[in-house]
Write a protein that holds these residues in place. Structure first.
Motif, PDB file in Angstrom:
ATOM      1  N   LEU A  33       0.870  -1.171   0.000  1.00  0.00           N
ATOM      2  CA  LEU A  33       0.000   0.000   0.000  1.00  0.00           C
ATOM      3  C   LEU A  33       0.907   1.221   0.000  1.00  0.00           C
ATOM      4  N   GLN A  34       1.022   1.836  -1.166  1.00  0.00           N
ATOM      5  CA  GLN A  34       1.804   3.064  -1.287  1.00  0.00           C
ATOM      6  C   GLN A  34       0.921   4.222  -0.868  1.00  0.00           C
ATOM      7  N   MET A  35       1.367   4.963   0.123  1.00  0.00           N
ATOM      8  CA  MET A  35       0.569   6.062   0.665  1.00  0.00           C
ATOM      9  C   MET A  35       1.314   7.368   0.445  1.00  0.00           C
ATOM     10  N   ASN A  36       0.756   8.217  -0.373  1.00  0.00           N
ATOM     11  CA  ASN A  36       1.348   9.517  -0.678  1.00  0.00           C
ATOM     12  C   ASN A  36       0.466  10.636  -0.138  1.00  0.00           C
ATOM     13  N   SER A  37       1.035  11.807  -0.082  1.00  0.00           N
ATOM     14  CA  SER A  37       0.294  12.994   0.386  1.00  0.00           C
ATOM     15  C   SER A  37      -0.452  12.696   1.679  1.00  0.00           C
ATOM     16  N   LEU A  38       0.261  12.118   2.612  1.00  0.00           N
ATOM     17  CA  LEU A  38      -0.372  11.696   3.862  1.00  0.00           C
ATOM     18  C   LEU A  38      -0.894  12.882   4.654  1.00  0.00           C
ATOM     19  N   LYS A  39      -1.990  12.659   5.340  1.00  0.00           N
ATOM     20  CA  LYS A  39      -2.641  13.664   6.151  1.00  0.00           C
ATOM     21  C   LYS A  39      -2.706  13.176   7.601  1.00  0.00           C
ATOM     22  N   PRO A  40      -2.797  14.088   8.541  1.00  0.00           N
ATOM     23  CA  PRO A  40      -2.922  13.664   9.948  1.00  0.00           C
ATOM     24  C   PRO A  40      -4.079  12.704  10.173  1.00  0.00           C
ATOM     25  N   GLU A  41      -5.141  12.864   9.423  1.00  0.00           N
ATOM     26  CA  GLU A  41      -6.288  11.976   9.582  1.00  0.00           C
ATOM     27  C   GLU A  41      -6.036  10.568   9.061  1.00  0.00           C
ATOM     28  N   ASP A  42      -4.896  10.340   8.422  1.00  0.00           N
ATOM     29  CA  ASP A  42      -4.526   8.987   8.007  1.00  0.00           C
ATOM     30  C   ASP A  42      -3.881   8.206   9.154  1.00  0.00           C
ATOM     31  N   THR A  43      -3.618   8.878  10.251  1.00  0.00           N
ATOM     32  CA  THR A  43      -3.018   8.217  11.408  1.00  0.00           C
ATOM     33  C   THR A  43      -3.921   7.102  11.910  1.00  0.00           C
ATOM     34  N   ALA A  44      -3.351   5.898  12.004  1.00  0.00           N
ATOM     35  CA  ALA A  44      -4.130   4.726  12.416  1.00  0.00           C
ATOM     36  C   ALA A  44      -3.205   3.518  12.450  1.00  0.00           C
ATOM     37  N   VAL A  45      -3.735   2.431  12.959  1.00  0.00           N
ATOM     38  CA  VAL A  45      -3.076   1.132  12.819  1.00  0.00           C
ATOM     39  C   VAL A  45      -3.613   0.494  11.552  1.00  0.00           C
ATOM     40  N   TYR A  46      -2.709   0.163  10.655  1.00  0.00           N
ATOM     41  CA  TYR A  46      -3.087  -0.418   9.375  1.00  0.00           C
ATOM     42  C   TYR A  46      -2.827  -1.930   9.415  1.00  0.00           C
ATOM     43  N   SER A  47      -3.782  -2.684   8.959  1.00  0.00           N
ATOM     44  CA  SER A  47      -3.630  -4.133   8.914  1.00  0.00           C
ATOM     45  C   SER A  47      -4.107  -4.648   7.565  1.00  0.00           C
ATOM     46  N   CYS A  48      -3.638  -5.838   7.217  1.00  0.00           N
ATOM     47  CA  CYS A  48      -4.037  -6.433   5.955  1.00  0.00           C
ATOM     48  C   CYS A  48      -4.805  -7.722   6.211  1.00  0.00           C
ATOM     49  N   ALA A  49      -5.611  -8.073   5.256  1.00  0.00           N
ATOM     50  CA  ALA A  49      -6.423  -9.287   5.345  1.00  0.00           C
ATOM     51  C   ALA A  49      -6.472  -9.947   3.980  1.00  0.00           C
ATOM     52  N   ALA A  50      -6.694 -11.253   3.984  1.00  0.00           N
ATOM     53  CA  ALA A  50      -6.702 -12.010   2.739  1.00  0.00           C
ATOM     54  C   ALA A  50      -7.800 -13.060   2.751  1.00  0.00           C
ATOM     55  N   ASP A  51      -8.211 -13.430   1.585  1.00  0.00           N
ATOM     56  CA  ASP A  51      -9.155 -14.528   1.443  1.00  0.00           C
ATOM     57  C   ASP A  51      -9.000 -15.111   0.049  1.00  0.00           C
ATOM     58  N   SER A  52      -9.335 -16.389  -0.075  1.00  0.00           N
ATOM     59  CA  SER A  52      -9.232 -17.037  -1.382  1.00  0.00           C
ATOM     60  C   SER A  52     -10.380 -16.652  -2.306  1.00  0.00           C
ATOM     61  N   ALA A  53     -11.405 -16.047  -1.775  1.00  0.00           N
ATOM     62  CA  ALA A  53     -12.530 -15.611  -2.611  1.00  0.00           C
ATOM     63  C   ALA A  53     -12.182 -14.284  -3.259  1.00  0.00           C
ATOM     64  N   TRP A  54     -11.699 -14.320  -4.495  1.00  0.00           N
ATOM     65  CA  TRP A  54     -11.238 -13.107  -5.174  1.00  0.00           C
ATOM     66  C   TRP A  54     -12.352 -12.085  -5.333  1.00  0.00           C
ATOM     67  N   TYR A  55     -13.586 -12.561  -5.359  1.00  0.00           N
ATOM     68  CA  TYR A  55     -14.715 -11.657  -5.577  1.00  0.00           C
ATOM     69  C   TYR A  55     -15.080 -10.859  -4.333  1.00  0.00           C
ATOM     70  N   TYR A  56     -14.376 -11.085  -3.232  1.00  0.00           N
ATOM     71  CA  TYR A  56     -14.615 -10.270  -2.044  1.00  0.00           C
ATOM     72  C   TYR A  56     -14.150  -8.834  -2.253  1.00  0.00           C
ATOM     73  N   CYS A  57     -13.357  -8.621  -3.274  1.00  0.00           N
ATOM     74  CA  CYS A  57     -12.964  -7.266  -3.642  1.00  0.00           C
ATOM     75  C   CYS A  57     -13.571  -6.954  -4.991  1.00  0.00           C
ATOM     76  N   SER A  58     -14.336  -5.891  -5.060  1.00  0.00           N
ATOM     77  CA  SER A  58     -14.929  -5.510  -6.330  1.00  0.00           C
ATOM     78  C   SER A  58     -14.837  -4.003  -6.464  1.00  0.00           C
ATOM     79  N   VAL A  59     -15.258  -3.520  -7.595  1.00  0.00           N
ATOM     80  CA  VAL A  59     -15.227  -2.072  -7.829  1.00  0.00           C
ATOM     81  C   VAL A  59     -16.237  -1.363  -6.946  1.00  0.00           C
TER      82      VAL A  59
END
Length: 128
Positions: A81-107
């Motif tokens: 995750l490339q994060m540019n032009s960061l803002k103070p409101e982007d402050t957080a704990v970032y985590s990633c998740a995965a699943d074999s169901a590719w359709y869990y991500c859509s437009v």
């Protein structure tokens, strides 16, 4: 069992950039959906971005669109995750998740409730 490890967080000034990595071990999915989430103490976890292996479909939350880019290195089972032009409101704990169901991500978005494998987060702090 899939294990995910997020890294790359840190302290950066507003306007700066960071690149987060999500490295997977035991990853045997032929197809997948990978998502990044973030959470601030006292607030609900927010979906930031996702990518699907099916056709490279990506989705970005409105709050990060145009500033963040999700990408993958399938040979390394690592996602970024490339994060540019960061803002103070982007402050957080970032985590990633995965699943074999590719359709869990859509437009149209994605839901944290669907993802089966989660990694520990990495802290991102953006100072003003």
């Amino acid at each position: 069992e899939v294990q995910l490890q997020a890294s790359g967080g840190g302290l950066v000034q507003a306007g700066g950039s960071l690149r987060l990595s999500c490295a997977a071990s035991g990853f045997t999915f032929d197809n997948y959906a990978i998502a990044w989430f973030r959470q601030v103490p006292g607030k609900e976890r927010e979906g930031v971005s996702c990518i699907s292996s099916n056709d490279g479909t990506t989705y970005y939350a409105e709050s990060v669109k145009g500033r963040f880019t999700i990408s993958s290195d399938n040979a390394k089972d690592t996602w970024y995750l490339q994060m540019n032009s960061l803002k103070p409101e982007d402050t957080a704990v970032y985590s990633c998740a995965a699943d074999s169901a590719w359709y869990y991500c859509s437009v149209y978005g994605f839901s944290q409730a669907l993802f089966g494998s989660w990694g520990q987060g990495t802290q991102v702090t953006v100072s003003s």
